[in-house]
Design an enzyme around this catalytic site. Structure first.
Site, mmCIF file in Angstrom:
data_model
loop_
_atom_site.group_PDB
_atom_site.id
_atom_site.type_symbol
_atom_site.label_atom_id
_atom_site.label_comp_id
_atom_site.label_asym_id
_atom_site.label_seq_id
_atom_site.Cartn_x
_atom_site.Cartn_y
_atom_site.Cartn_z
ATOM 1 N N CYS A 31 -32.222 101.428 -11.330
ATOM 2 C CA CYS A 31 -32.570 100.203 -10.616
ATOM 3 C C CYS A 31 -32.297 98.957 -11.473
ATOM 4 C CB CYS A 31 -34.012 100.285 -10.132
ATOM 5 S SG CYS A 31 -34.313 99.182 -8.740
ATOM 6 N N PRO A 87 -72.722 117.532 -18.932
ATOM 7 C CA PRO A 87 -72.069 116.522 -18.081
ATOM 8 C C PRO A 87 -71.618 117.110 -16.742
ATOM 9 C CG PRO A 87 -71.211 116.411 -20.330
ATOM 10 C CD PRO A 87 -72.097 117.624 -20.270
ATOM 11 N N GLU A 146 -35.352 109.329 -9.886
ATOM 12 C CA GLU A 146 -36.502 110.064 -10.440
ATOM 13 C C GLU A 146 -37.508 110.469 -9.373
ATOM 14 O OE1 GLU A 146 -35.761 106.896 -11.007
ATOM 15 O OE2 GLU A 146 -37.532 105.603 -11.152
ATOM 16 N N HIS A 173 -33.866 104.898 -7.113
ATOM 17 C CA HIS A 173 -34.653 105.586 -8.155
ATOM 18 C C HIS A 173 -34.505 107.098 -8.001
ATOM 19 C CE1 HIS A 173 -36.974 102.134 -9.721
ATOM 20 N NE2 HIS A 173 -36.762 101.634 -8.517
HETATM 21 N N1 GLN Z 1 -36.431 93.730 -10.463
HETATM 22 C C1 GLN Z 1 -35.344 94.325 -9.789
HETATM 23 C C2 GLN Z 1 -35.336 94.016 -8.308
HETATM 24 O O1 GLN Z 1 -36.329 93.648 -7.763
HETATM 25 C C3 GLN Z 1 -35.327 95.819 -10.035
HETATM 26 C C4 GLN Z 1 -36.509 96.520 -9.456
HETATM 27 C C5 GLN Z 1 -36.720 97.909 -10.055
HETATM 28 O O2 GLN Z 1 -36.211 98.216 -11.115
HETATM 29 N N2 GLN Z 1 -37.496 98.718 -9.384
HETATM 30 O O3 GLN Z 1 -34.329 94.165 -7.660
#
Ligand code: GLN
Length: 547
Positions: free
Chosen positions: A391, A194, A524, A522
């Site tokens: 979030c 491959p 992360e 976020h």
């Molecule tokens: N749904 C939520 C918003 O739009 C959180 C978005 C998310 O967790 N990235 O505010």
């Protein structure tokens, strides 16, 4: 370093997808960076989507948000984590974004009445983007990952651009193919065919790989290396063995066992000091391997079509951030995926959450599993289980508090229930307008925004400063109307936008709970193995203290 022409290393995928091309590209960038070169990484995503914001994460993997707010492919996150840098928007392109630019140019008569063609106009745009990113990042070397697999119709445009770049500056451009060498148990032998065929497919596009990285479950032996070298027309030392590993961060070290940085630098005419300086990196990997004490983390979300790969691709930054902080504190994380809908059908199952050292509700959208998540958050609050909300996980934490502590019955978010009497989480006015016009692409609150942190809070303990910047991706916000009332009932908004209008971090005071915190941003996205994100660090610390 004396300034020479920037060098370009293209990374193509052969045989099939899912063999870790992104990690391999990140590792290549890492080992060159270790030689004290300024390295940057570009991802080319062959999709027609203009950015990754509109792609479904269960299909395409996580949407990684850059500090400037661009919604990109998860591999951009890998590059940032490996290189420990923040990448600009110039480092990501899609078929859609390239054509978008060319079509706009055409509409604005930028091509002066010429027939606009894929070659040269579209390919030139790709090359311009790559060179532009190199300048923007002041890079000595640029690693460009071409998405998809060789032979795909979708990435022909990009392979062609790469070919032209090499034709123009042969000494500055290098081609690497990441291939897969299967080891069928019944045959009892590694098969290189491959790989040979993938190399041939690249040859048809006018590209001769300089280096082949052979992925497989075991190291590739000498005989197989010789075979690949002979049939794929490359030198023996340019075949690199890349066996499976449990630790992606070990891959740069594995590459160096086969002298990869040396080979690359030699081929590009760059000064070479043998293996580069990976001391800190190696220490970090050793620490990961040594960590034996397990901690169990429950990720409560709406999961479907489960299968670990889907999950780990959709939440890769959260998983990596958990690993960074855990290993940094000598703990081995075990992550369980908990389907929130279970608690809606059968609240008795909430009891099973007791076995976790911590619970996380990650980001998300829409209504599925929402009530189950709120129940799980309530369980974490009432049973003193360390909790981190990301979030959506923060918004739902505030809603849970409003419902069950403040006493605002049926409190909700406007995302779910517009009829709720108490819209604790609501749309911002500018977002309302966008939604009315179905203007969905790149219109959320995206990227870096500043946050001011109050002293003597969990948030301050974590960040140890009062001004931070973190990345966002959301439309909804904690509704300012209810803040006083909620705070009076004991929840602390310990992080806010500098004008005090937007709630960025919510937490419970230490007297009330061992560790309960949620962020509208976020965290992360800014975690790396050498610099774990502070909120994740604090979560792991809380787990250790709680035992
Ligand atoms: N749904 C939520 C918003 O739009 C959180 C978005 C998310 O967790 N990235 O505010």
């Amino acid at each position: 370093m004396t300034k020479q022409n920037p060098k370009y290393i293209f990374v193509f995928g052969g045989v099939m997808s899912g063999i870790g091309k992104g990690i391999a590209a990140s590792s290549i960038a890492k080992i060159i960076q270790a030689h004290k070169y300024s390295v940057t990484s570009i991802k080319i995503d062959p999709y027609v989507n203009v950015d990754a914001g509109t792609m479904n994460p269960t299909e395409h993997g996580e949407v990684f948000v850059l500090s400037n707010g661009l919604e990109t492919d998860q591999d951009m996150g890998n590059y940032e984590r490996f290189l420990n840098v923040k990448l600009p928007g110039s480092n990501y392109m899609t078929t859609g974004s390239v054509y978008w630019k060319v079509i706009n140019n055409e509409r604005n008569l930028k091509y002066k009445g010429k027939c606009v063609q894929i070659i040269p106009h579209v390919t030139n745009e790709v090359i311009k983007n790559i060179r532009g990113a190199s300048v923007k990042n002041k890079a000595d070397a640029v690693v460009i990952e071409v998405g998809g697999t060789t032979g795909d119709y979708e990435n022909v445009l990009f392979t062609e651009a790469a070919r032209q770049m090499k034709l123009k500056n042969p000494e500055d451009v290098l081609f690497v193919m990441i291939s897969f060498v299967p080891y069928p148990k019944k045959i009892g032998e590694m098969k290189t065919k491959p790989t040979q065929q993938a190399a041939r497919a690249l040859n048809e596009a006018g590209i001769q790989p300089d280096i082949i990285i052979a992925r497989s479950d075991k190291p590739i032996d000498k005989k197989r290396k010789e075979k690949i070298a002979l049939f794929c027309n490359i030198q023996k030392d340019a075949v690199i063995s890349a066996p499976d590993t449990d630790y992606i961060y070990e891959i740069p070290l594995n590459f160096e066992k086969d002298g990869l940085s040396s080979t690359i630098l030699k081929k590009l005419g760059l000064k070479n000091g043998g293996v580069g300086d990976l001391k800190d990196w190696k220490k970090m990997v050793d620490k990961m391997k040594k960590a034996k004490k397990e901690i169990r983390i429950g990720m409560v979300g709406k999961y479907f079509g489960t299968g670990d790969c889907i999950l780990s691709d959709s939440y890769i930054s959260v998983i990596e951030a958990i690993k960074h902080a855990s290993y940094n504190q000598s703990r081995r994380p075990v992550i369980d995926w908990i389907n929130a809908e279970e608690f809606e059908k059968n609240p008795k199952r909430l009891k099973s959450l007791e076995e976790y050292d911590a619970l996380i509700v990650p980001g998300g959208f829409g209504s599925r599993g929402i009530e189950g998540k709120i129940k799980a958050i309530q369980f974490a609050r009432e049973n003193n289980i360390p909790y981190l909300g990301l979030c959506y996980g923060m918004q739902l934490m505030v809603i849970e508090y409003a419902r069950n502590v403040v006493g605002l019955k049926n409190a909700n978010t406007a995302e779910i229930d517009l009829k709720s009497e108490y819209l604790i989480v609501d749309l911002m006015p500018e977002q309302k307008e966008k939604m009315q016009n179905s203007d969905y692409g790149a219109t959320m609150r995206l990227g870096d925004y500043p946050c001011e942190i109050k002293k003597s809070t969990l948030a301050y303990d974590a960040y140890k400063r009062t001004s931070i910047k973190e990345r966002h991706r959301h439309r909804y916000e904690v509704n300012p109307k209810y803040i006083k009332q909620i705070e009076k009932a004991g929840l602390v908004f310990s992080g806010q936008s500098p004008d005090g209008k937007l709630m960025e971090i919510a937490e419970l005071p230490k007297e009330k709970h061992c560790f309960m915190i949620g962020s509208q941003f976020h965290p992360e996205f800014t975690s790396s193995p050498l610099q774990p994100n502070p909120l994740f660090q604090s979560l792991i610390k809380a787990i250790k203290n709680n035992k």
